[in-house]
Scaffold this active site. Structure first.
Site, PDB file in Angstrom:
ATOM      1  N   ASP A 169      -2.665  -2.226  -8.929  1.00  0.00           N
ATOM      2  CA  ASP A 169      -4.104  -2.080  -8.758  1.00  0.00           C
ATOM      3  C   ASP A 169      -4.483  -0.662  -9.155  1.00  0.00           C
ATOM      4  O   ASP A 169      -3.925   0.317  -8.629  1.00  0.00           O
ATOM      5  CB  ASP A 169      -4.520  -2.363  -7.320  1.00  0.00           C
ATOM      6  CG  ASP A 169      -4.460  -3.847  -6.982  1.00  0.00           C
ATOM      7  OD1 ASP A 169      -4.277  -4.659  -7.902  1.00  0.00           O
ATOM      8  OD2 ASP A 169      -4.603  -4.186  -5.794  1.00  0.00           O
ATOM      9  N   ARG A 198     -11.782  -6.308 -11.162  1.00  0.00           N
ATOM     10  CA  ARG A 198     -12.519  -6.974 -10.099  1.00  0.00           C
ATOM     11  C   ARG A 198     -13.668  -6.064  -9.681  1.00  0.00           C
ATOM     12  O   ARG A 198     -13.453  -5.036  -9.048  1.00  0.00           O
ATOM     13  CB  ARG A 198     -11.587  -7.295  -8.933  1.00  0.00           C
ATOM     14  CG  ARG A 198     -10.641  -8.425  -9.254  1.00  0.00           C
ATOM     15  CD  ARG A 198      -9.160  -8.203  -9.179  1.00  0.00           C
ATOM     16  NE  ARG A 198      -8.626  -6.915  -8.951  1.00  0.00           N
ATOM     17  CZ  ARG A 198      -7.630  -6.692  -8.087  1.00  0.00           C
ATOM     18  NH1 ARG A 198      -7.132  -7.687  -7.375  1.00  0.00           N
ATOM     19  NH2 ARG A 198      -7.121  -5.498  -7.975  1.00  0.00           N
ATOM     20  N   GLU A 242      -2.526   0.452  -5.435  1.00  0.00           N
ATOM     21  CA  GLU A 242      -1.585  -0.433  -4.756  1.00  0.00           C
ATOM     22  C   GLU A 242      -0.543  -0.936  -5.753  1.00  0.00           C
ATOM     23  O   GLU A 242      -0.792  -0.982  -6.957  1.00  0.00           O
ATOM     24  CB  GLU A 242      -2.280  -1.644  -4.117  1.00  0.00           C
ATOM     25  CG  GLU A 242      -3.107  -1.339  -2.897  1.00  0.00           C
ATOM     26  CD  GLU A 242      -3.574  -2.597  -2.170  1.00  0.00           C
ATOM     27  OE1 GLU A 242      -2.951  -3.663  -2.345  1.00  0.00           O
ATOM     28  OE2 GLU A 242      -4.571  -2.508  -1.424  1.00  0.00           O
ATOM     29  N   LYS A 283       0.822  -1.206   0.000  1.00  0.00           N
ATOM     30  CA  LYS A 283       0.000   0.000   0.000  1.00  0.00           C
ATOM     31  C   LYS A 283       0.863   1.266   0.000  1.00  0.00           C
ATOM     32  O   LYS A 283       0.553   2.237  -0.686  1.00  0.00           O
ATOM     33  CB  LYS A 283      -0.954  -0.023   1.191  1.00  0.00           C
ATOM     34  CG  LYS A 283      -2.041  -1.099   1.029  1.00  0.00           C
ATOM     35  CD  LYS A 283      -3.004  -1.111   2.178  1.00  0.00           C
ATOM     36  CE  LYS A 283      -4.157  -2.086   1.896  1.00  0.00           C
ATOM     37  NZ  LYS A 283      -3.712  -3.475   1.733  1.00  0.00           N
ATOM     38  N   LYS A 327      -8.282   2.219   5.306  1.00  0.00           N
ATOM     39  CA  LYS A 327      -7.848   0.823   5.248  1.00  0.00           C
ATOM     40  C   LYS A 327      -6.551   0.620   6.022  1.00  0.00           C
ATOM     41  O   LYS A 327      -5.702   1.525   6.084  1.00  0.00           O
ATOM     42  CB  LYS A 327      -7.681   0.356   3.805  1.00  0.00           C
ATOM     43  CG  LYS A 327      -6.777   1.208   2.924  1.00  0.00           C
ATOM     44  CD  LYS A 327      -6.872   0.751   1.476  1.00  0.00           C
ATOM     45  CE  LYS A 327      -6.063   1.616   0.533  1.00  0.00           C
ATOM     46  NZ  LYS A 327      -6.195   1.206  -0.878  1.00  0.00           N
ATOM     47  N   ARG A 342      -6.506  -5.178 -11.961  1.00  0.00           N
ATOM     48  CA  ARG A 342      -5.175  -5.721 -11.700  1.00  0.00           C
ATOM     49  C   ARG A 342      -4.401  -5.742 -13.029  1.00  0.00           C
ATOM     50  O   ARG A 342      -4.768  -6.443 -13.971  1.00  0.00           O
ATOM     51  CB  ARG A 342      -5.277  -7.132 -11.125  1.00  0.00           C
ATOM     52  CG  ARG A 342      -3.980  -7.925 -11.115  1.00  0.00           C
ATOM     53  CD  ARG A 342      -2.844  -7.276 -10.307  1.00  0.00           C
ATOM     54  NE  ARG A 342      -3.209  -6.962  -8.958  1.00  0.00           N
ATOM     55  CZ  ARG A 342      -3.178  -7.836  -7.943  1.00  0.00           C
ATOM     56  NH1 ARG A 342      -2.808  -9.082  -8.170  1.00  0.00           N
ATOM     57  NH2 ARG A 342      -3.497  -7.446  -6.719  1.00  0.00           N
ATOM     58  N   ASN A 371       1.432  -4.405  -5.872  1.00  0.00           N
ATOM     59  CA  ASN A 371       1.536  -5.725  -5.255  1.00  0.00           C
ATOM     60  C   ASN A 371       2.792  -6.433  -5.742  1.00  0.00           C
ATOM     61  O   ASN A 371       2.988  -6.620  -6.946  1.00  0.00           O
ATOM     62  CB  ASN A 371       0.311  -6.563  -5.608  1.00  0.00           C
ATOM     63  CG  ASN A 371      -0.957  -5.977  -5.021  1.00  0.00           C
ATOM     64  OD1 ASN A 371      -1.331  -6.288  -3.904  1.00  0.00           O
ATOM     65  ND2 ASN A 371      -1.623  -5.110  -5.778  1.00  0.00           N
ATOM     66  N   ARG A 378     -15.915  -3.022  -2.138  1.00  0.00           N
ATOM     67  CA  ARG A 378     -14.660  -3.726  -2.422  1.00  0.00           C
ATOM     68  C   ARG A 378     -14.807  -4.612  -3.646  1.00  0.00           C
ATOM     69  O   ARG A 378     -15.764  -5.359  -3.764  1.00  0.00           O
ATOM     70  CB  ARG A 378     -14.243  -4.576  -1.220  1.00  0.00           C
ATOM     71  CG  ARG A 378     -14.066  -3.798   0.064  1.00  0.00           C
ATOM     72  CD  ARG A 378     -13.892  -4.724   1.251  1.00  0.00           C
ATOM     73  NE  ARG A 378     -15.069  -5.565   1.454  1.00  0.00           N
ATOM     74  CZ  ARG A 378     -15.127  -6.573   2.310  1.00  0.00           C
ATOM     75  NH1 ARG A 378     -14.062  -6.865   3.042  1.00  0.00           N
ATOM     76  NH2 ARG A 378     -16.231  -7.276   2.447  1.00  0.00           N
TER      77      ARG A 378
END
Length: 319
Positions: A273, A225, A281, A125, A160, A210, A283, A233
């Site tokens: 993301d 997503r 984000e 993050k 978050k 993603r 990842n 979410r």
């Protein structure tokens, strides 16, 4: 080549969607030898090298009993052609300690992907803070007054935890500020833990995308997503629907900017993301979505990844 996968227990794999399994399947199809261990299997003793109690496996055609164990042995990580760190989050102290053991293995000659130093330096993050032009309004703090001021400015926000995964612990607070104090107190543990607060991005209705980077190059399809049933979410683990789609112009711009930078730091595989045109984000621990993208588009992500892995190993062998 001998490839060691440092991963979660093999019996927990959901082979119909697991990206590590997709890597294994592609590598096995090329004749590479597969080994697997868990982080707790890795040890170092003075006067010796980093080793792992490892299992050599072969793959079967069965979806349930998908592998057969051929042998178990203590293997020096430096004796492998490549070591793939694929342990899922959380990035807790034990994960951190494993990266230090992997760094020691690198000193002894092991080739580790993603590079453990890069894993430590890119918390998923917080790594976005290096690229402020691409991100939403963002605050990182554990100060309650700062959180309240951020909400007063932006009115609709997301809070978050920094160590969450799969959408865990994500809250939206709208203009009315309902439960802001309670949510902030809970997430910060009454000011003891730092959290991230961001302006809400309405584009989430079209999905949290993603975007995969393999050796700095974007995969041309993202997995969006999409939140379901009133959820904010989009994470698949939170019930989001995964829809593969071609990268947008803004996706390409972000991916082409970050790709070479992150690859140069030893990050062979990265999952960005993106919501709308905003990066949320980066990842690096065990990016996923290989099989969903391949199944829906026909673009073989695992094939491209193993191509890149073989090339990276060859480069390091020449050095």
């Amino acid at each position: 080549m001998k490839l060691l996968f440092v991963a979660d227990p093999l019996d927990t794999f959901k082979t119909h969607k697991d990206s590590t399994f997709a890597m294994m399947r592609e590598a096995a199809s090329r004749g590479h030898e597969l080994w697997a261990c868990e982080p707790q299997d890795i040890v170092w003793r003075r006067g010796e090298v980093v080793q792992a109690r490892s299992r050599r496996i072969t793959l079967t055609s069965d979806a349930i009993d998908w592998y057969e164990e051929q042998e178990v042995a203590n293997m020096a990580l430096a004796s492998m052609d490549g070591v793939l760190m694929r342990k899922d989050p959380p990035f807790d102290p034990e994960y951190l300690y494993t990266t230090h053991l992997l760094t020691q293995a690198e000193r002894e000659g092991a080739k580790v992907f993603n590079r453990p130093q890069a894993l430590r330096e890119h918390p998923e993050k917080l790594a976005i803070l290096e690229f402020p032009l691409h991100i939403a309004p963002t605050l990182v703090t554990r100060d309650m007054d700062a959180i309240r001021a951020f909400h007063a400015e932006h009115r609709d926000i997301i809070l978050k935890p920094l160590d969450g995964m799969g959408g865990m612990g994500i809250f939206r607070v709208r203009d009315d500020g309902l439960n802001l104090g309670s949510i902030a107190e809970t997430l910060t543990n009454n000011g003891q833990q730092t959290i991230m607060v961001q302006g809400f991005l309405p584009a989430i209705v079209d999905g949290d995308k993603r975007v995969l980077l393999i050796d700095g190059e974007p995969v041309p399809y993202a997995l969006a997503r999409i939140p379901q049933g009133g959820e904010v979410r989009g994470n698949l683990a939170a019930g989001g629907k995964g829809v593969a789609q071609a990268l947008s112009d803004s996706d390409w711009a972000i991916a082409r900017h970050l790709g070479p930078i992150l690859a140069a730091r030893g990050l062979l595989l990265v999952g960005l993301d993106i919501i709308g045109d905003r990066l949320t984000e980066i990842n690096v621990t065990s990016p996923t979505c290989f099989q969903e993208i391949t199944d829906q588009t026909g673009w073989n992500v695992a094939q491209r990844f193993v191509d890149a892995l073989e090339a990276a190993i060859a480069r390091q062998q020449r050095q």
